[in-house]
Design a protein around this motif. Structure first.
Motif, PDB file in Angstrom:
ATOM      1  N   GLU A 198     -44.203  -4.521   4.752  1.00  0.00           N
ATOM      2  CA  GLU A 198     -43.608  -3.942   3.546  1.00  0.00           C
ATOM      3  C   GLU A 198     -42.489  -4.811   2.988  1.00  0.00           C
ATOM      4  O   GLU A 198     -42.081  -4.641   1.833  1.00  0.00           O
ATOM      5  CB  GLU A 198     -43.075  -2.535   3.854  1.00  0.00           C
ATOM      6  N   ARG A 199     -41.994  -5.773   3.777  1.00  0.00           N
ATOM      7  CA  ARG A 199     -40.899  -6.628   3.329  1.00  0.00           C
ATOM      8  C   ARG A 199     -41.352  -8.047   3.018  1.00  0.00           C
ATOM      9  O   ARG A 199     -40.534  -8.910   2.665  1.00  0.00           O
ATOM     10  CB  ARG A 199     -39.770  -6.642   4.367  1.00  0.00           C
TER      11      ARG A 199
ATOM     12  N   ARG B   4     -38.109  -7.291  -0.698  1.00  0.00           N
ATOM     13  CA  ARG B   4     -39.394  -7.905  -0.368  1.00  0.00           C
ATOM     14  C   ARG B   4     -39.336  -9.372  -0.759  1.00  0.00           C
ATOM     15  O   ARG B   4     -38.849  -9.708  -1.829  1.00  0.00           O
ATOM     16  CB  ARG B   4     -40.515  -7.194  -1.122  1.00  0.00           C
TER      17      ARG B   4
ATOM     18  N   SER C 120     -44.074 -10.233   0.750  1.00  0.00           N
ATOM     19  CA  SER C 120     -45.085 -10.221  -0.313  1.00  0.00           C
ATOM     20  C   SER C 120     -46.150 -11.282  -0.081  1.00  0.00           C
ATOM     21  O   SER C 120     -47.332 -11.070  -0.346  1.00  0.00           O
ATOM     22  CB  SER C 120     -44.424 -10.452  -1.672  1.00  0.00           C
TER      23      SER C 120
END
Length: 441
Positions: free
Chosen positions: A123-124, A101, A126
């Protein structure tokens, strides 16, 4: 400043395409910088600002820079990569460095792809940070005006005109313009740039922006000469919950600006929740650095005795200061049996080194001198930075009564009447890459 070695260039495989990237810092966070339309991960370090920008980010993060496919040191490709292919490249780099991430930090043309990546793979990602971005390239002008702009840019490709607008340089001196033009040429060909710009004109991520669900920060400057401030405001307004910060004096290429501490602080605070208020008060400028020393000084000191040796060193230092001053340089300091000086013109630096060496030889002092042009950090009366280390390493390759310079110096003094002889390619201790060195005559 602590030593900040230039990062090593590595390659990640995206399908069958090799993507060049560099990694800086060991912080707990990962930042992937998505570049604009002009990039070269290695030559970027020759320009003022970027190395310092990465250094500051690397205080709290591991920073990854890369060249998109078709640009810089990455594989050339036919046609123009789609946004989907560019996303594949980012994912391949993250996998290669073991990043699950990361913060995506998009600049200019890299912003639309960063938006699409964040919306597709939340999801990868932030955090999403967009600098000098837009929803659609040239949205504020007609198709005819945009095509005319592209045609003019392509015609002047390699002269530094495009990068002058990016970094906000209105005039610029000869060496700076030469560096900017070289970056353009190394980034991609004129035809490839034209194709890229025309393709970007067709990209519109308006429908994607409402789908961004990661924390987003949009940064734009009213002094941006490439993307109007209105485009940054539109971009921020269309992303749910995005934070928007406006600056008054930063160029489009904010990472090349010498006074972007505020922007770096805003990025750090957005990502980490706090900001480092301890930025050292330094100025970063492009300069040619000259290092010299006396060959076999220890042996000579023993032969002539302490008193005579100190007299020779005093004469050496007076001669050095006079010669540097005559060539409009800045005498930084004596290093005991040598000097460190800086110049705002590489041609004067080379001539100073040759003149100083010849005069010292008449005194019976064999000198060696090394020169490199790059960004230095000015701290009071002293200087530091990669260019200083590089000049010292170049000098270390010299023989007696010899002046060696890096390839950068020879490129910048073309047409100045100076002559050079190739000395070969060297590995300089502590500095990545292979360095072509030349002896000045």
């Amino acid at each position: 400043m602590a030593d900040f070695a230039l990062p090593e260039t590595r390659y990640a495989l995206s399908g069958d395409i090799n993507i060049a990237y560099q990694m800086t810092g060991l912080g707990p966070l990962d930042i992937v910088i998505v570049p604009g339309a002009i990039s070269h991960v290695e030559f970027h370090h020759e320009l003022p600002g970027l190395t310092a920008f990465l250094h500051h980010l690397s205080r709290f993060a591991r920073v990854v820079t890369f060249d998109k496919r078709g640009q810089g040191l990455s594989d050339r490709v036919s046609g123009v990569p789609s946004l989907e292919e560019r996303m594949d490249d980012v994912r391949a780099i993250m996998d290669a460095v073991g990043s699950q991430r990361a913060v995506l930090l998009g600049f200019s043309e890299g912003c639309p792809m960063s938006v699409l990546f964040a919306a597709t793979y939340p999801e990868r990602v932030s955090h999403l940070v967009l600098v000098g971005g837009f929803v659609r390239a040239g949205r504020s002008v007609s198709d005819e005006a945009f095509e005319a702009f592209v045609a003019a840019t392509v015609k002047a490709w390699g002269t530094g005109l495009s990068m002058k607008r990016v970094i906000g340089t209105h005039d610029g001196n000869e060496r700076e313009i030469a560096l900017l033009g070289k970056l353009e040429r190394l980034s991609c060909s004129p035809g490839a740039f034209k194709t890229l710009m025309l393709m970007n004109r067709r990209i519109d991520v308006t429908s994607v922006l409402p789908s961004v669900r990661v924390p987003a920060l949009v940064l734009h400057s009213r002094a941006d000469a490439v993307v109007p401030i209105a485009e940054g405001r539109k971009l921020a307004a269309a992303i749910p919950g995005a934070k928007y910060i406006e600056y008054g004096n930063l160029p489009h290429g904010a990472c090349f600006a010498g006074a972007c501490e505020g922007l770096i602080g805003d990025i750090e605070e957005f990502i980490t929740g706090h900001r480092d208020a301890s930025f050292p008060e330094t100025d970063r400028v492009l300069a040619t650095v000259l290092f010299t020393d006396i060959v076999d000084s220890t042996r000579m000191a023993v032969e002539v005795g302490d008193q005579r040796w100190h007299e020779l060193l005093d004469r050496h230092d007076r001669l050095a200061k006079q010669t540097v001053e005559k060539h409009r340089g800045t005498f930084v300091k004596s290093t005991g049996d040598g000097i460190l000086a800086t110049f705002d013109g590489p041609g004067r630096a080379v001539r100073c080194a040759l003149a100083f060496g010849a005069a010292a030889q008449q005194m019976g002092l064999p000198l060696r001198a090394g020169l490199h042009t790059g960004e230095i950090e000015v701290r009071g009366q002293d200087v530091g930075g990669i260019a200083v280390h590089a000049a010292a390493r170049v000098m270390a390759q010299c023989g007696a009564n010899e002046v060696l310079v890096s390839r950068v110096v020879t490129d910048l003094v073309a047409g100045a009447g100076l002559k050079f002889t190739e000395r070969g390619t060297f590995d300089l201790k502590g500095i990545p890459g292979h360095w072509e060195l030349f002896a000045a005559q």
